[in-house]
Motif scaffolding. Structure first.
Motif: not given
Length: 396
Positions: A1-29
């Motif tokens: 949910x934290x990652x979803x809020x960041x993405x919806x706010x226009x933040x780019x999480x790719x390349x930021x330490x701690x963030x990754x793509x889970x088994x469902x293909x969704x960005x999470x931390x």
């Protein structure tokens, strides 16, 4: 949910330490219940956040760890090894003035932040005692900005832990490489980190303001004042204008002592009455010789650390006699109370002729008179009587 809020706010999480793509293909931390805790930002010298550390709510322990092991308290927020994850890169934390002439170096972001808040000094913090590679680039930048001196402020276990000691030595080498002086900061070894030490000083100042203090008699019997203090105490009582306490009670005197003070009764003098209730206790302080940065496995450790290092009694040849003094104390005062007073007296503020460190675990105290000598090892929670060979100890 934290990652979803960041993405919806226009933040780019790719390349930021701690963030990754889970088994469902969704960005999470990578911040879960097992690794929950306080998130501490790691600021660069540019003022931007370069990463984060987690002060864990529950330290992580392996199933095979012994019960006494505390476990891992800090984790760096990282997603290395995860799909589209990123390593933290072990950034260096910076807090303070980038143009400071003097910069302190320690280990741990939170520690640096607390010490900076208490001391108002510029601090650099590594994420581990030997994680010093990126200090090279930072030191080059600081030197160009006018920094002249680096102060190594690693924890006091640098005297007992070889790994910490080696990490501290790397700071010296890096400072020298960039033309800056470097010196070691040593403080009261009863406090492991510089933040603990500074907080203790602050609390002591506050306690002194709130402490009502001893009566005149208590101060005199403990050698903290002379008879001339009577006049000042009497003037203070008059200035208080409080009817609820008599002058005699305020000074802490018995009726006989008060009459002698007023010279209204014949017999023994006031000085003789008080002096008969106190005595002089001679003592010596022996401390480990750590002047040249040596490490001792039991340095600043209790009696268990001494035994774990293979010694049943303190090895006198590794000690130095740093002080031979005396203490005035009430007649009949318990031996443990006397040792406690010596510990407290030589723990923060020292007399001019004292050349040792703050008394701490691993020190040896000797109480002696013309007929007897007794030796006590400073343990974590008091003193343990030991055997000691003072003839083998060096002299400061």
């Amino acid at each position: 949910s934290l990652t979803n809020r960041l993405v919806k706010a226009g933040c780019r999480v790719q390349g930021v330490p701690g963030f990754y793509v889970d088994d469902n293909g969704c960005w999470t931390v990578k911040f879960h219940q097992r690794t929950s805790g306080i998130i501490i930002p790691i600021f660069g010298v540019d003022g931007l956040i370069h990463g984060a550390q987690i002060r864990l709510d529950h330290p992580l322990k392996d199933k095979d760890d012994p019960p006494e092991k505390t476990g891992v308290k800090y984790l760096t927020l990282s997603s290395t090894g995860k799909r589209m994850g990123t390593t933290s890169g072990s950034p260096i934390h910076f807090v303070g003035d980038p143009c400071s002439r003097v910069v302190y170096v320690t280990e741990g972001c939170l520690k640096a932040d607390v010490a900076h808040a208490l001391m108002h000094r510029t601090f650099v913090a590594t994420l581990g005692v030997n994680n010093t590679a990126k200090l090279d680039e930072l030191f080059a930048f600081l030197h160009r900005n006018g920094t002249e001196e680096i102060i190594e402020a690693e924890d006091m276990d640098k005297y007992s832990n070889e790994m910490v000691g080696k990490g501290a030595s790397k700071i010296y080498a890096l400072a020298a490489r960039h033309g800056m002086r470097c010196r070691r900061l040593t403080w009261n070894p009863n406090y492991k980190g510089i933040d603990d030490w500074q907080l203790a000083l602050r609390r002591k100042e506050q306690k002194m303001k709130e402490d009502p203090g001893m009566t005149f008699k208590e101060q005199y019997l403990n050698g903290l004042c002379g008879l001339e203090m009577l006049e000042a105490c009497t003037e203070k009582w008059h200035a208080m204008k409080v009817d609820s306490i008599s002058l005699r009670d305020y000074l802490g005197l018995t009726e006989q002592e008060y009459d002698a003070y007023l010279q209204t009764a014949p017999g023994v003098s006031f000085r003789e009455l008080l002096d008969s209730q106190r005595k002089t206790q001679r003592f010596r302080v022996y401390q480990l010789d750590l002047e040249h940065g040596e490490t001792r496995a039991f340095a600043f450790g209790g009696i268990d650390a001494l035994h774990k290092a293979g010694f049943q009694q303190p090895p006198a040849a590794e000690y130095t006699l740093v002080y031979d003094g005396e203490l005035i104390c009430p007649v009949g005062q318990d031996e443990r109370d006397i040792l406690g007073r010596i510990f407290a007296r030589y723990n923060q503020a020292f007399p001019p002729d004292y050349r040792g460190r703050s008394i701490a675990p691993s020190d040896v105290l000797e109480l002696y008179d013309e007929s007897e000598r007794r030796y006590f090892y400073c343990d974590m929670a008091g003193f343990v009587q030991v055997k000691f060979s003072p003839a083998l100890a060096k002299k400061a």
